[in-house]
Design an enzyme around this catalytic site. Structure first.
Site, PDB file in Angstrom:
ATOM      1  N   GLY A  55      42.575  32.290  26.985  1.00  0.00           N
ATOM      2  CA  GLY A  55      43.408  33.153  27.806  1.00  0.00           C
ATOM      3  C   GLY A  55      42.601  34.135  28.630  1.00  0.00           C
ATOM      4  N   THR A  56      42.997  34.335  29.863  1.00  0.00           N
ATOM      5  CA  THR A  56      42.466  35.353  30.772  1.00  0.00           C
ATOM      6  C   THR A  56      43.581  35.653  31.762  1.00  0.00           C
ATOM      7  OG1 THR A  56      41.675  33.671  32.280  1.00  0.00           O
ATOM      8  CG2 THR A  56      40.105  34.417  30.656  1.00  0.00           C
ATOM      9  N   THR A  57      43.649  36.685  32.465  1.00  0.00           N
ATOM     10  CA  THR A  57      42.855  37.882  32.612  1.00  0.00           C
ATOM     11  C   THR A  57      43.763  39.083  32.324  1.00  0.00           C
ATOM     12  OG1 THR A  57      41.494  36.811  34.317  1.00  0.00           O
ATOM     13  CG2 THR A  57      41.548  39.225  34.325  1.00  0.00           C
ATOM     14  N   ASP A  72      47.976  38.064  33.108  1.00  0.00           N
ATOM     15  CA  ASP A  72      48.494  36.854  33.744  1.00  0.00           C
ATOM     16  C   ASP A  72      49.019  35.915  32.670  1.00  0.00           C
ATOM     17  OD1 ASP A  72      45.802  35.951  32.855  1.00  0.00           O
ATOM     18  OD2 ASP A  72      46.315  34.156  33.985  1.00  0.00           O
ATOM     19  N   LYS A  88      49.909  37.383  26.917  1.00  0.00           N
ATOM     20  CA  LYS A  88      48.603  37.872  26.481  1.00  0.00           C
ATOM     21  C   LYS A  88      48.597  39.366  26.191  1.00  0.00           C
ATOM     22  CE  LYS A  88      46.616  34.506  29.671  1.00  0.00           C
ATOM     23  NZ  LYS A  88      45.721  34.335  30.825  1.00  0.00           N
TER      24      LYS A  88
END
Length: 283
Positions: A55-57, A72, A88
């Protein structure tokens, strides 16, 4: 009745470990009596580490009344999009939240244990743990995952909350060894963090209100998605937008998706007129 090691107790009684006074830390108790239930307490079997969702960001910004955190919705697995709607950013208690970057499965498990850690402390001590105490507890938990991090399954969260003693929002970043660092004004983690921070350097003002802060956060995520394939920007076709949490002295709320959608629509529409977006987008 099942004891901490997974064995049935006798005569329906709780095992002695559950009845003995001890630390107010749930993770310390779990580490002492059922270490295999902690993410870092399970050694990997022999062989190469498989591809897993990452997972990002995440971005976090301070504003006049507190702090906001936005993430995101994209999870990637190598060159593939593993999930388009992953969350997230998670509340950890009434006055704090955490955003995850790294190995998604381990990160989510770590967050759930952290939530129980804070709730357990409050029930045992009868008071909220201080914001510095919360940040330190999370640091210890990240350090406990170092073995898996060295094998490629790292978790690098960002933590933010409202400090009731100082009456201000605060942001903390971490490294894979559990190192804790307090950030000023704003911060970002994840593969798109370089682009997000570059965007926030131009957009951020210390007199922002909550809506202006969220607008800057959405713009930063949009900029990150423009240059980082692992970051998902506002998805206007599927109507998938960042998750945003706002924390003030009145507590924590998740901004309604409908309001985030309105802000994202304004940001995207402004970019259609000029690449940097008119300043009116932040007013």
């Amino acid at each position: 009745m099942i004891d901490a090691a997974g064995r049935a107790g006798e005569a329906g009684r709780l095992p002695a470990a559950f009845l003995t006074p001890g630390s107010s830390s749930f993770t310390e108790f779990l580490g002492a009596h059922a270490a295999h239930l902690l993410p870092g307490g399970r050694p990997l079997p022999p062989g190469s580490v498989p591809e897993v969702p990452h997972g990002t960001t995440i971005v976090a910004l301070q504003f006049t009344d507190g702090v906001i955190m936005a993430g995101d919705r994209r999870a990637t697995m190598g060159n593939l999009i593993a999930h388009r709607e992953i969350e997230k950013v998670y509340p950890t208690d009434e006055y704090s939240c955490v955003g995850i970057a790294g190995t998604a499965g381990i990160a989510v498990e770590l967050v759930r244990i952290f939530q129980v850690e804070l709730e357990h402390y409050e029930k045992i001590e009868g008071a909220l743990l201080s914001l510095d105490g919360k940040a330190n507890r999370l640091s210890t938990m990240i350090r406990g995952n170092l073995g898996l991090a060295m094998q490629g399954l790292a978790v690098v969260p960002v933590f933010a909350g409202y400090d009731l003693e100082r009456a201000t929002g605060r942001i903390f970043s971490y490294d894979v060894t559990g190192g804790r660092y307090e950030e000023t004004a704003f911060h970002s983690v994840g593969s798109g963090s370089v682009f997000a921070r570059g965007s926030l350097k131009k957009l951020y003002r210390d007199d922002f209100n909550a809506d202006q802060c969220v607008t800057a956060a959405v713009q930063a995520l949009y900029d990150a998605a423009d240059d980082d394939s692992a970051t998902g920007g506002p998805d206007l076709t599927r109507r998938i937008f960042p998750v945003v949490h706002v924390i003030t002295g009145d507590g924590q709320t998740r901004m309604p998706d409908s309001r985030v959608a309105e802000i994202a629509d304004q940001v995207v529409a402004a970019r259609m007129i000029r690449p940097d977006g008119p300043n009116a987008a932040l007013s």
